[in-house]
Design an enzyme around this catalytic site. Sequence first.
Site, mmCIF file in Angstrom:
data_model
loop_
_atom_site.group_PDB
_atom_site.id
_atom_site.type_symbol
_atom_site.label_atom_id
_atom_site.label_comp_id
_atom_site.label_asym_id
_atom_site.label_seq_id
_atom_site.Cartn_x
_atom_site.Cartn_y
_atom_site.Cartn_z
ATOM 1 N N GLY A 29 3.419 1.409 10.828
ATOM 2 C CA GLY A 29 3.408 1.506 9.176
ATOM 3 C C GLY A 29 4.847 1.996 8.888
ATOM 4 O O GLY A 29 5.332 2.986 9.149
ATOM 5 N N TYR A 30 5.313 1.335 7.739
ATOM 6 C CA TYR A 30 6.698 1.502 7.083
ATOM 7 C C TYR A 30 6.188 2.278 5.807
ATOM 8 O O TYR A 30 5.520 1.668 4.942
ATOM 9 C CB TYR A 30 7.348 0.188 6.794
ATOM 10 C CG TYR A 30 7.734 -0.446 8.258
ATOM 11 C CD1 TYR A 30 9.296 0.169 8.754
ATOM 12 C CD2 TYR A 30 6.912 -0.958 8.982
ATOM 13 C CE1 TYR A 30 9.452 -0.188 10.094
ATOM 14 C CE2 TYR A 30 7.418 -1.525 10.396
ATOM 15 C CZ TYR A 30 8.723 -0.893 10.612
ATOM 16 O OH TYR A 30 9.273 -1.561 12.170
ATOM 17 N N LEU A 31 6.854 3.599 5.748
ATOM 18 C CA LEU A 31 6.673 4.396 4.670
ATOM 19 C C LEU A 31 7.652 4.285 3.541
ATOM 20 O O LEU A 31 7.391 4.475 2.356
ATOM 21 C CB LEU A 31 6.332 5.651 5.116
ATOM 22 C CG LEU A 31 5.368 6.045 6.210
ATOM 23 C CD1 LEU A 31 5.797 7.264 7.203
ATOM 24 C CD2 LEU A 31 4.179 6.190 5.483
ATOM 25 N N HIS A 86 3.318 -0.981 4.150
ATOM 26 C CA HIS A 86 3.477 -2.230 4.945
ATOM 27 C C HIS A 86 3.407 -1.989 6.236
ATOM 28 O O HIS A 86 3.696 -0.804 6.934
ATOM 29 C CB HIS A 86 4.885 -2.614 4.752
ATOM 30 C CG HIS A 86 5.299 -2.863 3.253
ATOM 31 N ND1 HIS A 86 4.727 -3.915 2.443
ATOM 32 C CD2 HIS A 86 6.108 -2.377 2.389
ATOM 33 C CE1 HIS A 86 5.216 -3.948 1.297
ATOM 34 N NE2 HIS A 86 5.967 -2.858 1.218
#
Length: 168
Positions: A29-31, A86
Amino acid sequence: MALEIERRFLVRSDAWRSSAGPAQQLRQGYLAASADGVTVRMRLRGSDQAWLTLKAAADAVGLVRHEFEYPIPVADAEALWDLAPHRLDKVRYALDCPGGDWVVDCFQGENAPLVLAEVELASAQADLLIPPWCGEEVTGESRWSNAVLAQHPVQFWPEEQRRRFGWP
């Protein structure tokens, strides 16, 4: 300061499977991700290991990156997964190949049927024997980074781009 020196290739055949170790299910998961390549991501491997990672470019060609990675509790990673705008899923295979630490990532969901190989090297000048199952080198091409693939999955690329790689 931790550095990651990595080259990436599209995979053009299944011949790598004869050197592959066990499958590892990964969720990323892209923070946060910036236009200049700084990313903050969480990664879950299976249901028992998790990390928080920050990456940033360390050269102009995308071969060398700063990488800071820290183990975190799985419960924290699950909470961050829910917050991540994302995401991507993939199955990773470590390979027994000479010349570096090779892995093959088989992307799932909206990034299927993409298959990428990565090799981590001891130095940017290291000699590398590229296996015949590797195709085009995509090192430094941002559209192939996991952070960009999480935002712009291959299933949403224009049809002519997908066809170039033999994808439906």
